[in-house]
Structure formats: C-alpha cells, structure tokens
Write an enzyme that holds these catalytic residues in place. Sequence first.
Site, PDB file in Angstrom:
ATOM      1  N   ASN A 151      28.606  38.938  50.167  1.00 44.68           N
ATOM      2  CA  ASN A 151      30.106  38.858  50.234  1.00 44.68           C
ATOM      3  C   ASN A 151      30.638  40.234  50.736  1.00 44.68           C
ATOM      4  OD1 ASN A 151      29.365  39.871  47.767  1.00 44.68           O
ATOM      5  ND2 ASN A 151      31.381  39.562  46.798  1.00 44.68           N
ATOM      6  N   GLU A 249      25.383  43.448  38.414  1.00 43.00           N
ATOM      7  CA  GLU A 249      26.971  43.015  38.432  1.00 43.00           C
ATOM      8  C   GLU A 249      26.899  41.687  38.605  1.00 43.00           C
ATOM      9  OE1 GLU A 249      29.864  41.867  39.838  1.00 43.00           O
ATOM     10  OE2 GLU A 249      29.742  43.243  41.433  1.00 43.00           O
ATOM     11  N   CYS A 283      33.671  39.274  43.727  1.00 39.22           N
ATOM     12  CA  CYS A 283      33.223  39.260  42.036  1.00 39.22           C
ATOM     13  C   CYS A 283      34.558  39.313  41.274  1.00 39.22           C
ATOM     14  CB  CYS A 283      32.415  40.367  42.118  1.00 39.22           C
ATOM     15  SG  CYS A 283      30.814  39.994  42.906  1.00 39.22           S
ATOM     16  N   GLU A 460      28.719  50.737  38.357  1.00 42.74           N
ATOM     17  CA  GLU A 460      28.749  51.212  39.746  1.00 42.74           C
ATOM     18  C   GLU A 460      30.025  52.021  40.208  1.00 42.74           C
ATOM     19  OE1 GLU A 460      25.949  48.542  42.147  1.00 42.74           O
ATOM     20  OE2 GLU A 460      26.941  47.091  40.723  1.00 42.74           O
TER      21      GLU A 460
END
Length: 480
Positions: A151, A249, A283, A460
């Site tokens: 993505n 993640e 996300c 992150e």
Amino acid sequence: MQDLYLNWIDGAWAEGGAGRMTVENPGTGQALAEQALADAADVDRAVTAARRVHESGVLTALRPVERGRMVRAMGAWLLDHHEDLARLLTLEQGKALWEARNEIRNAARYFEYYGNQAETLEGRQIPLGAGYMDFTVLEPYGVSAQIIPWNFPMEIAARSIAAGIATGNACVVKTSEMTPLTSHAFGLAAKAAGLPPGAVNVLTGWGHEAGAALASHPGVNQIVFTGSVGTGSAIAQAAARNIVPCVLELGGKSAAIVHADADLDAFLGDVRRGIFMNAGQICSAMSRIVVHRAVHDDLVERIAGLARSIDVGPGIDRDAPLKGMGAMASGPQLDRALALTARAEAEGARLVTGGRRLNIPGHFMDPTVLAGVDPASEIGQTEVFGPVVSVMAFEDEAEAIAIANGTDYGLVAGVFTRDLDRATRAAGRLRAGQVFVNEWFAGGVETPFGGYGKSGYGREKGREALWNYVQTKNVAIRLR
C-alpha cells in the site's frame, strides 16, 4: 521505466531463482513490466551478504555522523529522482499521482530524519560506588529483515531501511510482489550514498517462498513486518523458533469519535484524507466514524456529498491534491471490498452512496458510505482496506469510547470536539497506539506509530523506532 526489473543482492543486480512475474498496472488492468522473483537460495545470498557486512564492522566502525550522512544521502537521491519514481509508483500501485509524489517526499524525509538521529543514540553510566565503572552500550542487532506491504511500498520501506542503517544494521528487504518496481530505487540510492555492497539488499518473491525463507533464516537477527494479522502471526512464529525479535504493524479498524460540538466543515477534510486517500488502503484509515446522534444525519449527508465529489479514475491522470482517487491495488482487493460492502447491506446497514465497481478498465471502486452500521457486525469489526467508511451513532461519551475500543485492533483513534477536557479524557481511555485530536494523521515521521492488540507490537517512526534496531550491552569494570 524498464521492461525487466531485477533483485539487488550484494551491490549488484541479479535474476531470481523463482523465474519472473508480470506486474500489472491496476489503473488499466494491463501488463506493466516483468520482475525477477527471488527464491530461498537468493534470500540466503542476500542474508549472507548482509551478515558479512555486519561482521566486518564496516558500518559500526564509522562515526555515527558519517553513517548518518550516508542515510541522508539516500533520501537526497530519492528527491533527485522524485518525478520518475512518483510516476512509476502510480503505475504499479494505482494511487493518484499527487499521492505518489507525497509518498516519495515522505520516504526521503525518513532518511533525513533518521540520518540526523544516528549520532544521538548514547549509552549511560550507572553508579555502582567506589571501585567500579559501569556503563551501557547500544549495539545493532546485525541483519535486519524487512518485509514490506504494497500500500505504501516506498514510504514503509524507507522508514525501516533508514532506521536500520542509521543504527548500524545491514538490511535485507523483501518487497511485495504486487508493487516491486519502485523499490529498485533503494539499491541505487544505497550505491550512490556510498554504502558498502551488502548493506542494503532488495528482493522480490512470493510470500510463501522468499518471505518465509527470510523470516525463518538463522542469519537474521531482527524482523520488521507490516501487513495482515495472519501473515504477521506466521512471521512471529517463525521468528520465535530462532528467538528473533520482531516489530509487527498489522493494521486496524480505527474509529473517529465526532462530538456534537465538532467543527464538521473541517472534519470533512479529515474524512477525505482518512478514508478516501490511497483508495482507503491505509493501515490507519478512518474506517469507522462514531458520531453523536444530534449531528449524525447531517454528517452522513455531508460525507456522502464528499464521496460523490471525488473524481475516480487512473491515478496517472489525477494530479490535483485531494481531488482525485486512483485504483485499488488489485482485482482481488477490489472484489473483497465489494463483497464486504454487499454483506453489510444485506445485514441491515444502509448504503448511502457508492458500493459499486466502476465500469472502466482497471480496479476502481466508488467511494462508499454506510450508515446504520452495527458496531458488532462484520463490517464494523473487519478491516476492509478499501474506500469504505462505516458510520455509527452514539448517545454519550462512555458509549462512544466503548464502540471505538470494541474491536481486536488498536492502531489509531481520533476525537473531534472543541472541549479539551473531553478530548483529554478520551485520549486516556482509547485503546490505541496513537490518538489524533481534531486532525486525522496529525504528526509526522517524528511521532511514534504502532498498535495495541492485534494491530501488533513495537513502534515505528520517531526516536522510539530506533530502540527496535539496537540491543543494550552492559560493561561493568572493577577498578584496581
């Protein structure tokens, strides 16, 4: 653009043992280029090269500022090739060109940020009394394996490569087979920046072959993965067998709580970015809007009007910021979003607008708004990863928090209100790794990002991300 893209292993382009695949342009449904596919033997060569770099000490022997300059130089290379990379990214991923340009700039920003952070990591001295000297040292894990989704293939790869190199690790990157082409830039950028061969390796291969081989390789010391819960769980199990730490993640089903006193005009801009950018394939997308009943009907109509105003079509032709929306990344991804929407309507949700496939070549879905969504329904619980927003009503603050927290995920959440006390209370009660107040996606590369629950673990972005790439050594000295 090339006809054939290869893997970058040990500072050179290489074919792959798994043959080649055709990369599709989701904006047309036509073939775009061929990509060489790595197999387990190619993964082993890349890990071996990275391991050689680590064990030689060539990166750790540098002063951190010198390593940081190399990291920043990789970002500068991306900016120098910004337009070509943005166009290639649009063609292989489907997103609007204005979004692709932003992604390349954001990727470069990670290299700038972590390059600047390289010389700020320090140990500490621990007092043990007379006769002792005790201190800590931060050392890289060694070989960082990084498995990247489709993505945001440039931005997500950049944030892990930049942090990995800045802390002295060598990196092996496995790109998504859906969006491998733009990632070749990281090999070129590493070479231009003067990094030694093997410090950055970039492979494309099937997840069940190259991805599995990388996650389970005994020469890997740390793994970073962004993707689905199912794949993340498999990677964590493979890593556990080698006692290797992971950063995972794994997505979300994030909610924006909109109180009756919120600025609804401003909120529409957040909806535009939060769920309809990148065709909702984010996300941390604003996939649920939990709105006070007093303004529910008004807001639903406003969001529907926004959705209808978005110009949908091939991303390469959509260059005006916040106006156009491109394709979804693949046919199966589009089919899944359409099926979830259809089942939601069958289960009682009201389809306000959208919910259909565009009758043009490529993988396009109308921006979709569902109202009257039961928070416990499939659409209320499942990550769609498409341009589909579910609107739910609430009566009081406690109910809003319960709805927002009522999934297995916990990546981000948002609160929209003029009442700072209410926003602060909500921020403390929301089960999410990041809470936005009055602006979705507030923050930047400096702010830590990661989830609770099935959204994964580790962080992150921000300085917090650097701790995932180093381990602490304690040195205790008895003085004579």
